[in-house]
Design an enzyme around this catalytic site. Structure first.
Site, short mmCIF file in Angstrom:
data_model
loop_
_atom_site.label_atom_id
_atom_site.label_comp_id
_atom_site.label_asym_id
_atom_site.label_seq_id
_atom_site.Cartn_x
_atom_site.Cartn_y
_atom_site.Cartn_z
N GLY A 64 22.95 30.88 41.39
CA GLY A 64 22.69 30.83 39.96
C GLY A 64 21.30 31.33 39.65
O GLY A 64 20.45 31.43 40.54
N CYS A 95 22.83 30.20 48.22
CA CYS A 95 21.64 30.52 47.44
C CYS A 95 21.17 29.28 46.65
O CYS A 95 20.72 28.32 47.23
CB CYS A 95 21.92 31.72 46.54
SG CYS A 95 20.42 32.53 45.92
N TYR A 96 21.30 29.28 45.34
CA TYR A 96 20.91 28.12 44.53
C TYR A 96 21.65 26.87 45.01
O TYR A 96 21.08 25.77 45.02
CB TYR A 96 21.24 28.41 43.06
CG TYR A 96 20.96 27.25 42.11
CD1 TYR A 96 19.67 27.01 41.65
CD2 TYR A 96 21.99 26.44 41.67
CE1 TYR A 96 19.42 25.96 40.77
CE2 TYR A 96 21.76 25.39 40.80
CZ TYR A 96 20.47 25.15 40.35
OH TYR A 96 20.23 24.11 39.47
N HIS A 184 23.95 35.82 50.14
CA HIS A 184 25.28 35.92 49.54
C HIS A 184 26.25 36.56 50.53
O HIS A 184 26.27 37.80 50.66
CB HIS A 184 25.22 36.73 48.25
CG HIS A 184 24.53 36.04 47.13
ND1 HIS A 184 25.17 35.17 46.29
CD2 HIS A 184 23.22 36.06 46.74
CE1 HIS A 184 24.31 34.69 45.40
NE2 HIS A 184 23.12 35.21 45.65
N GLU A 186 29.39 36.81 50.17
CA GLU A 186 30.57 37.34 49.46
C GLU A 186 30.44 38.79 49.05
O GLU A 186 31.44 39.43 48.71
CB GLU A 186 30.86 36.47 48.23
CG GLU A 186 29.85 36.57 47.10
CD GLU A 186 28.66 35.63 47.25
OE1 GLU A 186 27.98 35.39 46.24
OE2 GLU A 186 28.41 35.14 48.38
N ASP A 243 49.09 44.62 33.62
CA ASP A 243 49.01 43.18 33.41
C ASP A 243 50.12 42.67 32.49
O ASP A 243 50.85 41.74 32.83
CB ASP A 243 47.64 42.80 32.84
CG ASP A 243 46.51 43.42 33.63
OD1 ASP A 243 46.68 43.63 34.84
OD2 ASP A 243 45.45 43.72 33.03
N SER A 244 50.23 43.27 31.31
CA SER A 244 51.24 42.79 30.36
C SER A 244 52.65 43.07 30.88
O SER A 244 53.58 42.29 30.63
CB SER A 244 51.04 43.45 28.99
OG SER A 244 51.23 44.84 29.05
N THR A 245 52.82 44.16 31.63
CA THR A 245 54.14 44.49 32.17
C THR A 245 54.58 43.47 33.21
O THR A 245 55.73 43.01 33.22
CB THR A 245 54.13 45.90 32.78
OG1 THR A 245 53.79 46.85 31.77
CG2 THR A 245 55.49 46.25 33.36
N LYS A 393 43.19 41.51 39.49
CA LYS A 393 44.04 42.69 39.28
C LYS A 393 44.89 43.01 40.50
O LYS A 393 46.09 43.27 40.37
CB LYS A 393 43.16 43.89 38.92
CG LYS A 393 43.91 45.21 38.78
CD LYS A 393 44.79 45.25 37.55
CE LYS A 393 43.96 45.42 36.30
NZ LYS A 393 44.80 45.64 35.10
#
Length: 538
Positions: A64, A95-96, A184, A186, A243-245, A393
């Site tokens: 953070g 980290c934080y 980090h 990630e 996404d909507s499909t 996604k």
């Protein structure tokens, strides 16, 4: 409906991330899911009861922008460390998050004499624990981003790694199942970060990689059935995007023809998008779709509007008004008004939008407000169903493959809900901006496809800039439009890097644009990563 409430079921290996505002917090969530472990993210200041209700096996404290010394510095709730110890929960501070562990256990955190940002070298100082596979003295490159540092460790903690400058880079207390990384793991800038997370989750914490997309599909279908009554009808806002499909296909599998899809032409679509998308819906997806041409309506409301947030709000308002009108027409036809609206909202949409009321997320900043997240009117009558709300996604694409959505459709680049309104900087109704942009975008995308590059790029598009440039075309002086080209690589849209085109490709595309699109005499290439930029221009 959907998302966190259903995703948390079916796994005894939940990793819960407490968010303290790092730009990388949700990348941690994504990385853990890549290892087939269910991970969810909630506010770092959530009450202890909210944490306990999730029954996590592992809790990760995110980084953070704060200092643990600040008066209003966010922290986990009182009693959290006792809860974790009594329930055998493993804790990893990043980290934080590591500095919080040091401070709350009675150690000392101070402003570092040599603040560390960017790529740094660390060396393993203690064999075993989080670096079990590494030998003492072994080195690796990691991504640091901190000003404070641990200068005195609490009782029972040992240094697991140090930076090249001698700062504490990792700590552990195996008896308390408590670990910390000052860097980090990630981010891709920490090349061995995923190996460290994998070792921590599977070897140290004993988790099993038991989270599968097939389980998510089954849970979400059941959630839709439980939410939608046996006689209820549902409207789906179908944009033609992935996404909507996928959301529509999932809901259609759950409730059949009680789903009514609506494709709205808002006048902000790409070149021949309406014709292409409707043909795909009919021939490949077999979804019940009604097409509504509202282009004149949207453009009338957008006339004179330049502020991107204002444009998003207007577009969101008009979309919902159209869906309400469609629901009213259905009520007259069926004798029952639809109560629900399906949207393909994704986790990044939620993360980067205004925190919804009751979400508890108080330490993140608003990046954008999508029409399907931050632009919804407060008096909307339809209740939302968002079955993909806590998926990324690429996870949605996996879900779509299970649902037999055609591969060509699943590989389509993302397209923003507000359409070309966020790619025309300024008033979208001025001059022929939309038509120019459509032609430029079509040339750019088709050239990418012809070069076999489309699947290597996460998103590509053109932008219409609110400036004009002096040029020379046909032996004449011109004062014409400037456009920009943007193409990025990414895994989930949370971070992105610009795509490195071959110069010959760019030369060919630019020549074609300037020779084919009337009114364009200058083309720029955007080579900015995210961060510091977003993917869209706005």
């Amino acid at each position: 409906m959907g998302g966190l409430d259903t995703l948390k079921h079916g796994s005894d290996n939940l990793v819960l991330i407490l968010d303290f505002g790092s730009q990388y917090t949700h990348l941690i969530t994504r990385r853990i899911r890549q290892l087939s472990v269910l991970s969810l993210c909630i506010s770092g200041t959530s009450p202890l009861q909210a944490i306990a209700e999730h029954k996590p096996r592992v809790v990760i404290l995110s980084g953070g922008p704060h200092s643990v010394h600040a008066a209003d510095a966010p922290a986990f709730p009182d009693g959290f460390l006792d809860y974790a110890e009594k329930n055998g929960v493993f804790v990893l501070g990043i980290c934080y998050g590591m500095q919080l562990i040091v401070q709350k256990f009675g150690g000392e955190v101070a402003v570092g004499e040599d603040q560390e940002y960017g790529k740094m070298e660390i060396s393993v100082a203690n064999e075993g624990g989080i670096f079990r596979a590494e030998e003492v003295g072994q080195r690796q490159i990691v991504w640091m981003s901190h000003g404070d540092e641990a200068v005195a460790l609490p009782d029972g903690f040992v240094v697991a790694a140090r930076s090249a400058q001698g700062s504490v880079a990792a700590i552990e207390n195996r008896a308390k199942r408590c670990f910390g990384l000052q860097y980090h793991p990630e981010v891709t800038h920490s090349p061995k970060g995923m190996d460290t997370l994998r070792h921590f989750l599977f070897d140290v914490c004993g988790l099993a990689p038991d989270w599968k997309m097939q389980d998510v599909l089954e849970e979400e279908i059941e959630a839709v059935k439980e939410t939608v009554g046996p006689d209820d009808h549902v409207i789906c806002a179908l944009s033609g995007g992935v996404d909507s499909t996928v959301a529509a296909t999932l809901v259609h599998r759950a409730i059949g023809d009680r789903l009514h899809c609506v494709f709205v032409d808002n006048g902000l679509l790409r070149y021949k998008e309406r014709e292409r998308v409707m043909a795909t819906f009919e021939s490949d997806l077999h979804l019940p779709v009604t097409c509504i041409d509202a282009s004149a309506r949207f453009l009338r409301e957008l006339k004179g509007v330049k502020d991107p947030e204002a444009k998003r709000k207007i577009i969101g308002r008009e979309f919902i008004a159209i869906f309400d009108e469609f629901a009213h027409e259905m009520e007259a036809r069926l004798g029952r008004r639809p109560d629900f609206l399906v949207q393909g909202t994704l986790y990044p949409d939620v993360i980067e939008s205004c925190p919804p009321p009751g979400s508890g997320r108080t330490h993140s900043h608003t990046i954008k407000s999508h029409h399907n997240v931050g632009g919804l009117p407060k008096d909307m009558r339809l209740k939302l169903i968002e079955p993909l709300k806590f998926l990324f996604k690429d996870e949605v694409r996996q879900l779509g493959a299970i649902l037999s959505v055609p591969e060509a459709f699943l590989k389509r680049h993302p397209f923003p809900g507000p359409g070309l309104a966020v790619r025309v900087l300024g008033d979208v109704t001025e001059g022929n901006a939309l038509e120019v942009l459509r032609q430029v975008d079509e040339i750019f995308i088709q050239s990418i496809k012809d070069a076999g590059l489309y699947d290597s790029i996460w998103q590509a598009f053109a932008v219409f800039l609110p400036v004009q440039s002096v040029g020379v075309q046909g032996d004449q002086r011109t004062h014409s439009h400037v456009v920009a080209l943007r193409a990025v690589t990414s895994e989930d849209g949370m971070t992105a890097d610009w795509f490195y085109f071959d110069h010959k490709f760019l030369d060919k595309v630019v020549r074609k644009i300037c020779n084919s699109v009337r009114g364009v005499n200058r083309v720029c290439l955007d080579i900015t990563s995210k961060p510091p930029a977003t993917v869209e221009w706005e």
